[in-house]
Design a protein around this motif. Structure first.
Motif, short mmCIF file in Angstrom:
data_model
loop_
_atom_site.label_atom_id
_atom_site.label_comp_id
_atom_site.label_asym_id
_atom_site.label_seq_id
_atom_site.Cartn_x
_atom_site.Cartn_y
_atom_site.Cartn_z
N PHE A 192 -9.85 51.02 44.04
CA PHE A 192 -9.10 52.28 44.16
C PHE A 192 -7.65 52.00 44.51
N GLU A 251 -11.39 57.10 36.84
CA GLU A 251 -10.32 57.31 37.80
C GLU A 251 -9.44 58.50 37.40
N HIS A 297 -17.80 56.23 45.43
CA HIS A 297 -16.48 55.86 45.94
C HIS A 297 -16.60 55.26 47.34
#
Length: 110
Positions: free
Chosen positions: A59, A10, A98
């Motif tokens: 996320f 990340e 993602h």
């Protein structure tokens, strides 16, 4: 994937996206950030390092806890909208991963 690996991925992704944004919008050399973007990066880095949900979240955009201050949240959103799609040119596998994880999260599958 361990929590540390997720956190490092990340951090790497966030730095790349901020770098794309800064290079294209502020005309900085690749790999360098202007003072404003450096400030956003340092804030984001601190928030990612302190994230209490790193083990279970996918996320920040889908996290139930908003740990970014409103002014930074808006700036990060702007940077992500610009740099996110352009990541496809820099790291296509990361973008596909993602998208898959976000899709999986929306469907509620483990």
């Amino acid at each position: 994937m361990t929590v540390d690996e997720k956190r490092n991925l990340e951090l790497k992704t966030m730095y790349q996206i901020i770098g794309i944004y800064c290079h294209n919008k502020h005309h900085t050399p690749k790999g360098q950030l202007c003072e404003d973007c450096e400030q956003v990066w340092e804030y984001a880095e601190h928030r990612i390092d302190a994230c209490p949900h790193m083990e279970s979240k996918t996320f920040c955009s889908v996290c139930k806890t908003h740990c970014y201050a409103p002014n930074y949240r808006e700036k990060i959103r702007e940077i992500m909208r610009y740099g996110g799609p352009r990541m496809l040119l820099v790291s296509p596998i990361q973008v596909i991963r993602h998208m898959y994880l976000e899709w999986k999260d929306k469907r509620g599958t483990p």
